[in-house]
Design an enzyme around this catalytic site. Sequence first.
Site: not given
Length: 469
Positions: A147, A243, A277, A450
Amino acid sequence: MDFETGYQMTIGGRGVDGAGRIDVVNPATAEVFAQAPDCSRAQLDEAVAAAQAAFPAWKAMPIEERQALIRKCGEALMGHTEALARLFTREQGRPTDAAKQEIQGGAAWLMAFSQMTPPVHLEETDTRWIETRYVPLGVVCAISPWNFPVMLSMWKVAAALAAGNTMVLKPSPFTPLCVLKVGEIFRQILPPGVLNVVTGGDELGVWMTSHPGFAKISFTGSTATGKKVMEAAAKDLKRVTLELGGNDAAIVMPDVDLDEIAQKIFFGAFFNTAQICVATKRLYVHEDVYEGLRDRLVGIAKAIKVGDGAEQGTVLGPIQNKRQYERVLELLEDAKASGLTLLQGADVPDGGYFIPVTIVDNPPEDSRVVQEEAFGPILPMLRFRDVDEVIARANASEYGLAGAVWSKDVQAGIDIARRMETGTIWVNQNLELTPGTPFAGHKQSGFGVENGMEGLLEFMVPQVVNVAR
Ligand code: NAD
């Protein structure tokens, strides 16, 4: 540099063809337009060996020199924005202007991490001198999704390399090309073996996560795959950062200015054809403003152009791949079969993986469109009256990635934000992420962090030197 052909892996500083090839499809046409290398197991071993061989010198290099090389990578990426964005549209589907932002975003991450230096703590008493510093882990296995293929790969490259690790990076088999080209660009800058880029199918990911040569796995993708990655990592206790998926709620309070926020809410849900996301995936709207917002969102959906991202004026592109397209279609069929009210936007072209923007009008809380992460342009809009009740509904999810609150009363917005069980909550904005701010999924949306100093330190371990005086 030629961006139309010559897609090679980067192994030990050289361009390498695969043992086989995988097809790359343009999602706007559903036609194969290029091929990427299919990495063999032996080639993966070579990439890991190259990264291991490069590690001691990269780790020992003064941090300022490493940072300068990472900065050069950022500048080089920025310099290739136009050509990469055109290729990005063909493989990922997103309109070219928005694709440029992704390349520039990736470059911005490299620039930001080239200025981050891990802390050193000193503790001194009459009897001892203790130094705690952070050292890199070794070779990092980085796996990214389709994505945001460049940006999310760069999040990993920037932090891991700045920390002094070397890496083998695998983009998604659906979007390998831009990341291969980034590997080629960085090959001219970084010492051989510091960044290796390999491509292949999902099984390459399985070989990587079970490979004993890696010290850490940094993975971005679905929660289902993330669990498999964690299982594979357990065998030799590789460090992991995951993630994963999300089902983010946005809460719209009754005091908002609908004309001011409708566009922002629309694109917070549908930018990149809702394949984000941290997109708004459940929109809870106070009953006083429900109809007003619903009608404005449907109006925007009808006015924008959905089509081939390479065409002028396209705002939203196709779903990125056939597998995801079929998943989203199935969810749409289920919503129809359940008798839910679907409000759809502009017609979409035939031929590619297109799905019209769809707003689901106040479905039951337990319907699949509310409970599942659609990762496509289907947005359930849900009515609420009471704040405590809506916060409970927003939090009733196994995910905990992000969310948003919309209110003219900023303090009330912050108070609601603090009660949400997610890693990031925006107030009166959406989708804003910065390299300096930690990004961490709560619950089953992730494991670890992250970005920010926390993100940098995830690629390091503390080392204590404790000296007697
Ligand atoms: P995916 O899990 O199918 O694939 C992600 C990557 O893992 C790909 O490179 C794939 O080849 C690889 N892979 C597949 N099976 C593997 C295995 N068994 N072992 C190791 N690697 C394997 O995810 P996707 O469909 O590419 O991406 C969409 C998902 O990613 C959504 O759920 C989305 O929410 C999530 N996502 C999360 C974030 C975040 O930062 N939290 C960002 C973007 C996307």
